[in-house]
Design a protein around this motif. Structure first.
Motif, short mmCIF file in Angstrom:
data_model
loop_
_atom_site.label_atom_id
_atom_site.label_comp_id
_atom_site.label_asym_id
_atom_site.label_seq_id
_atom_site.Cartn_x
_atom_site.Cartn_y
_atom_site.Cartn_z
N GLU A 231 -2.94 5.05 -2.07
CA GLU A 231 -2.93 3.98 -1.07
C GLU A 231 -3.64 4.35 0.22
N HIS A 232 -4.14 5.56 0.33
CA HIS A 232 -4.74 5.98 1.59
C HIS A 232 -6.04 5.20 1.86
N PRO A 233 -6.20 4.63 3.04
CA PRO A 233 -7.37 3.80 3.32
C PRO A 233 -8.69 4.57 3.35
N GLU A 234 -8.63 5.90 3.47
CA GLU A 234 -9.86 6.70 3.51
C GLU A 234 -10.27 7.21 2.13
N ALA A 252 -3.93 -2.03 -9.15
CA ALA A 252 -3.50 -3.09 -8.23
C ALA A 252 -3.56 -2.60 -6.78
N SER A 253 -3.14 -1.37 -6.54
CA SER A 253 -3.18 -0.82 -5.19
C SER A 253 -4.61 -0.68 -4.69
N ALA A 254 -5.48 -0.14 -5.55
CA ALA A 254 -6.88 0.05 -5.15
C ALA A 254 -7.57 -1.29 -4.92
N ALA A 255 -7.19 -2.30 -5.70
CA ALA A 255 -7.83 -3.60 -5.56
C ALA A 255 -7.57 -4.23 -4.20
#
Length: 507
Positions: A231-234, A252-255
């Motif tokens: 889930e990390h935005p970087e 799903a999280s990456a999407a």
């Protein structure tokens, strides 16, 4: 829930060598960090501990990878120099193969000879990707526009989060690490909590051969650490190997932020034996396909489909071969099958033996725990064979990830293909036949990413591997993997056409 060390069977050297996260080229043990047990499944004993990373520690690793990616020391490195680092890395792994193999065996209980063979092979993977690191993967394209030149280049994606399983912890990481580094990315690896320490040691070796700090980082931990990484935005891309439900959650999280993702997921692979096959070879392939690695492999040939004209013979031969397999200490040369990797997996395998019996499958071999002298606390299960399985049984539909074979009868080629494809998975399949036309025909009809003919469970760094349907997204290995870890950029050059004013058609 966090675990804490409950017993201490470790030496001081073992306790302090690898029990941290690996960030910026060094082992880090933050103040107040929590740890969890690392158990040897063959002995049942705790032999080390691993750091249970929090979101803050994952953030530390990701930011290190981001700095390294943007640093001229890595981003401006010549392809030839990056290739040399990969070659040196592979050589150092080969030099340390015994240590790395021992770590993996102590973590997951697989046979030493299998882990040693995999570890030695990693040098060839890095040599292969060293070559691809220097290969121009773009193209010059002919267009319909005069006076314009178009070409494409491939560039690194950025920071890659590699989430890896426990069954072949280093080889399956190298499937990601090789192309990711060759393409110019940086990596944060999160190994399974069952097998955390071998990956930390691998990162240490990368630093020893000269990779810049932050290019390859490792965070150990349980579920929270994996979620924090995904889930990390970087994190620009997530590469995952593991179960299909977890893969769906990662996708799903990456999407939600359109991060790139590649998934190598579960399987329920059919191994099809026709009556015109070399039966002895087919039985050997079927036994190796399901009981190799104690059945703990995504490509395991867990559904053995057998033509009715040779069904009874094949069942009898497979049962006899399974009965003869020596289950024992994975460090001993005479052992042919080691331990199940964890207590949770051991309990799952025994549960599915009960499920299959309850559904009416006929037990013809195994179905019990294995008693290994001197290893009373070890997690050993006898190779188990069920016959008269129908494809609607749970034992035929759900991935067990253990040494359980389900034998299914079919009458003709059409029925074999129908049963083989009647699954939510599509990772691999095997075909055993003496007919060349049938081999090509059936291979073409099977909905699977890999099909072996008259062999099983072979892979190579040069060939793509991945699944259809719910067995995954994308491909690992081969030149396809370089594309998975890079972005394609299209560049247009005006070679003499000149800019036209769209608001002045007479110009």
């Amino acid at each position: 829930m966090r675990q804490t060390i409950t017993r201490d069977d470790r030496s001081t050297a073992e306790t302090t060598a690898l029990d941290g996260i690996y960030v910026d080229g060094r082992l880090v043990r933050p103040d107040g960090a929590q740890y969890f047990d690392v158990r040897d499944p063959a002995t049942g004993r705790v032999w080390n501990r691993a750091l249970d990373a929090t979101a803050a520690e994952v953030d530390l690793a990701v930011r290190s990878a981001r700095r390294a990616f943007e640093s001229e020391e890595w981003s401006m490195l010549r392809p030839a120099d990056r290739a040399q680092l990969l070659i040196d890395f592979g050589s150092a792994i080969a030099d340390n193969a015994e240590e790395l193999s021992d770590l993996q065996v102590r973590e997951n209980g697989k046979l030493m000879r299998e882990m040693f063979g995999q570890t030695k092979l990693m040098r060839e993977y890095f040599n292969y990707y060293a070559g691809l690191a220097q290969l121009p993967l773009g193209a010059t394209n002919a267009t319909h526009l005069r006076g314009m030149v178009n070409y494409t280049v491939r560039e690194p994606i950025g920071v890659v989060g590699a989430v890896t399983p426990w069954n072949s912890p280093l080889l399956l990481l190298v499937w990601k690490l090789g192309p990711a580094l060759a393409a110019g990315n940086t990596v944060v690896a999160k190994p399974s909590e069952v097998t955390p320490l071998s990956t930390v040691r691998l990162a240490q070796i990368a630093s020893e051969v000269g990779f810049p700090d932050g290019v390859f980082n490792v965070v150990t931990g349980q579920g929270a650490a994996g979620r924090a990484l995904v889930e990390h935005p970087e994190v620009d891309k997530v590469a995952f190997t593991g179960s299909t439900p977890t893969g769906k959650a990662i996708a799903a999280s990456a999407a939600s932020r359109l991060a790139r993702v590649s998934l190598e997921l579960g399987g329920k692979s059919p191994n099809i034996i026709f009556d015109d096959a070399d039966i002895e070879a087919a039985v050997t392939g079927a036994v190796a396909g399901i009981f190799g690695a104690s059945g703990q492999t995504c490509m395991a040939g867990s559904r053995i489909l057998v033509q009715s004209t040779v069904y009874d013979e094949v069942v009898e031969r497979i049962a006899r071969r399974a009965d003869a397999i020596v289950v024992g200490d994975p460090r001993e040369d005479e052992s042919q099958m080691g331990a199940v990797a964890s207590r949770a997996q051991y309990d799952k395998v025994l549960e599915y033996i009960g499920i299959a019996t309850g559904e009416g499958a006929r037990l013809v071999s195994g179905g019990v725990v294995a008693e290994v002298p001197g290893l009373k606390e070890g997690l050993f299960v006898r190779p188990t064979v069920f016959a008269d399985v129908t494809n609607d049984m749970r034992i035929a539909r759900e991935e067990v990830f253990g040494p359980i074979a389900a034998i299914i009868r079919f009458d003709d080629e059409e029925e074999a293909v129908r049963i083989a494809n009647d699954t939510e998975f599509g990772l691999a399949a095997g075909v055993w036949t003496g007919s060349v036309p049938r081999a090509h025909r059936v291979a073409g009809l099977l909905r699977a990413g890999t099909v072996w003919v008259n062999n099983y469970r072979k892979t190579s760094y040069a060939t793509p591997f991945g699944g259809y349907k719910q067995s995954g997204l994308g491909r690992e290995n081969g030149i396809d993997a370089m594309r998975e870890f890079s972005e394609e950029k299209s560049i247009w050059i005006d070679a003499g056409q000149g800019i036209k004013d769209p608001f002045n058609p007479r110009a």
